[in-house]
Design a protein around this motif. Structure first.
Motif, PDB file in Angstrom:
ATOM      1  N   GLN A  48     -18.000  17.479  35.269  1.00 36.87           N
ATOM      2  CA  GLN A  48     -17.987  18.860  35.711  1.00 36.87           C
ATOM      3  C   GLN A  48     -16.688  19.557  35.320  1.00 36.87           C
ATOM      4  O   GLN A  48     -16.705  20.730  34.919  1.00 36.87           O
ATOM      5  N   ALA A  49     -15.565  18.846  35.421  1.00 39.61           N
ATOM      6  CA  ALA A  49     -14.282  19.443  35.037  1.00 39.61           C
ATOM      7  C   ALA A  49     -14.276  19.834  33.567  1.00 39.61           C
ATOM      8  O   ALA A  49     -13.808  20.924  33.196  1.00 39.61           O
ATOM      9  N   MET A  50     -14.820  18.968  32.710  1.00 38.13           N
ATOM     10  CA  MET A  50     -14.831  19.267  31.284  1.00 38.13           C
ATOM     11  C   MET A  50     -15.824  20.368  30.934  1.00 38.13           C
ATOM     12  O   MET A  50     -15.706  21.011  29.887  1.00 38.13           O
ATOM     13  N   GLU A  51     -16.778  20.613  31.803  1.00 43.52           N
ATOM     14  CA  GLU A  51     -17.700  21.730  31.602  1.00 43.52           C
ATOM     15  C   GLU A  51     -17.129  23.045  32.117  1.00 43.52           C
ATOM     16  O   GLU A  51     -17.340  24.102  31.519  1.00 43.52           O
ATOM     17  N   PRO A  69      -8.896  16.017  25.013  1.00 44.89           N
ATOM     18  CA  PRO A  69     -10.364  16.094  25.064  1.00 44.89           C
ATOM     19  C   PRO A  69     -11.082  14.820  24.664  1.00 44.89           C
ATOM     20  O   PRO A  69     -12.269  14.670  24.964  1.00 44.89           O
ATOM     21  N   ASP A  70     -10.394  13.906  23.991  1.00 45.40           N
ATOM     22  CA  ASP A  70     -11.016  12.653  23.560  1.00 45.40           C
ATOM     23  C   ASP A  70     -11.161  11.718  24.761  1.00 45.40           C
ATOM     24  O   ASP A  70     -10.164  11.359  25.396  1.00 45.40           O
ATOM     25  N   PRO A  71     -12.385  11.279  25.096  1.00 43.81           N
ATOM     26  CA  PRO A  71     -12.556  10.365  26.243  1.00 43.81           C
ATOM     27  C   PRO A  71     -11.731   9.089  26.145  1.00 43.81           C
ATOM     28  O   PRO A  71     -11.403   8.489  27.179  1.00 43.81           O
ATOM     29  N   ALA A  72     -11.357   8.701  24.937  1.00 46.33           N
ATOM     30  CA  ALA A  72     -10.529   7.497  24.787  1.00 46.33           C
ATOM     31  C   ALA A  72      -9.153   7.681  25.407  1.00 46.33           C
ATOM     32  O   ALA A  72      -8.465   6.684  25.711  1.00 46.33           O
ATOM     33  N   ASP A  73      -8.739   8.932  25.614  1.00 46.67           N
ATOM     34  CA  ASP A  73      -7.407   9.202  26.166  1.00 46.67           C
ATOM     35  C   ASP A  73      -7.429   9.489  27.660  1.00 46.67           C
ATOM     36  O   ASP A  73      -6.380   9.745  28.243  1.00 46.67           O
ATOM     37  N   TRP A  74      -8.587   9.463  28.273  1.00 51.49           N
ATOM     38  CA  TRP A  74      -8.685   9.874  29.673  1.00 51.49           C
ATOM     39  C   TRP A  74      -8.150   8.841  30.657  1.00 51.49           C
ATOM     40  O   TRP A  74      -7.965   9.156  31.827  1.00 51.49           O
ATOM     41  N   HIS A  75      -7.927   7.618  30.210  1.00 51.62           N
ATOM     42  CA  HIS A  75      -7.510   6.564  31.134  1.00 51.62           C
ATOM     43  C   HIS A  75      -6.023   6.241  31.004  1.00 51.62           C
ATOM     44  O   HIS A  75      -5.560   5.253  31.579  1.00 51.62           O
TER      45      HIS A  75
END
Length: 235
Positions: free
Chosen positions: A184-187, A199-205
């Motif tokens: 939801q946050a990214m939307e 924005p890359d999901p690989a960087d979210w952690h």
């Protein structure tokens, strides 16, 4: 809002108070809260919703950072100690969390923290434009049921006034262990007011370099939920 605008009536979803405060916590509330609480935020103090003076909070023109829902205050105190020249504003309606923060402030001896022990929307009403240099939203209430998603912070009701009070270039940090909150946050957050810096999901952690793992995060880790760290910038 103008000086003629009446205080809005809003629904509040969440807890104001939990189990009975311990004697030390009651003493911290009685002795410290009045000194640290922001003036002119509540409808009782400021029914006309006149803007408050950010420079008067700490008596100078220092940068102001805002943490929305500081929980027990661990991260807020950590940031205050790391950045003594910055003024930290903590907003939290849960009285037990406020008491925990007051105890931590006493032990840490930091002087660059001010509080609003209430709904952040009331604070947004009276903050002037572009006065906040950084904002934090850490492990917010996930409101897991679909019919309650409109209560989440990452909705226009909160994001529009947040964008108004953030100065251009200000960072907005969000940490959560709930994948659907990330969705939801990214939307909802990226758009004309905010851009996502990772924005890359690989960087979210990957946590921030100055991150302090809170008790909420430690609980998430014990329950095998993976933290996510999102960074947005005010356009």
């Amino acid at each position: 809002m103008t000086s003629q605008t009446p205080p809005p009536k809003r629904n509040f979803y969440g807890r104001r108070k939990g189990k009975a405060l311990k004697p030390n916590q009651r003493r911290w509330i009685e002795e410290d809260l009045d000194r640290l609480a922001l003036r002119g935020v509540t409808a009782e103090e400021n029914p006309a919703r006149r803007p408050i003076d950010p420079g008067a909070i700490f008596g100078d023109g220092r940068d102001l950072w805002l943490e929305v829902g500081f929980g027990g205050g661990e991260h807020l105190v950590h940031q205050a100690r790391l950045s003594p020249d910055v003024g930290l504003i903590g907003c939290e309606p849960y009285l037990n969390g406020v008491a925990m923060l007051l105890g931590r402030l006493r032990r840490a001896g930091v002087e660059n923290v001010a509080l609003h022990p209430g709904d952040v929307r009331d604070l947004f009403d009276v903050l002037p434009d572009a006065c906040i240099a950084r904002a934090f939203l850490l492990y917010p209430d996930p409101w897991p049921k679909a019919r309650h998603h409109r209560r989440r912070f990452v909705t226009p009701e909160h994001l529009v006034p947040l964008a108004r009070v953030l100065r251009p270039g200000a960072l907005f940090r969000l940490a959560t262990d709930i994948p659907d909150y990330v969705r939801q946050a990214m939307e909802e957050v990226p758009g004309p007011d905010f851009e996502c810096l990772n924005p890359d999901p690989a960087d979210w952690h990957r946590p921030w370099d100055d991150w302090y793992s809170t008790r909420y995060e430690q609980k998430a880790l014990r329950e095998r939920r993976r933290p996510h760290y999102l960074t947005f910038r005010r356009r």
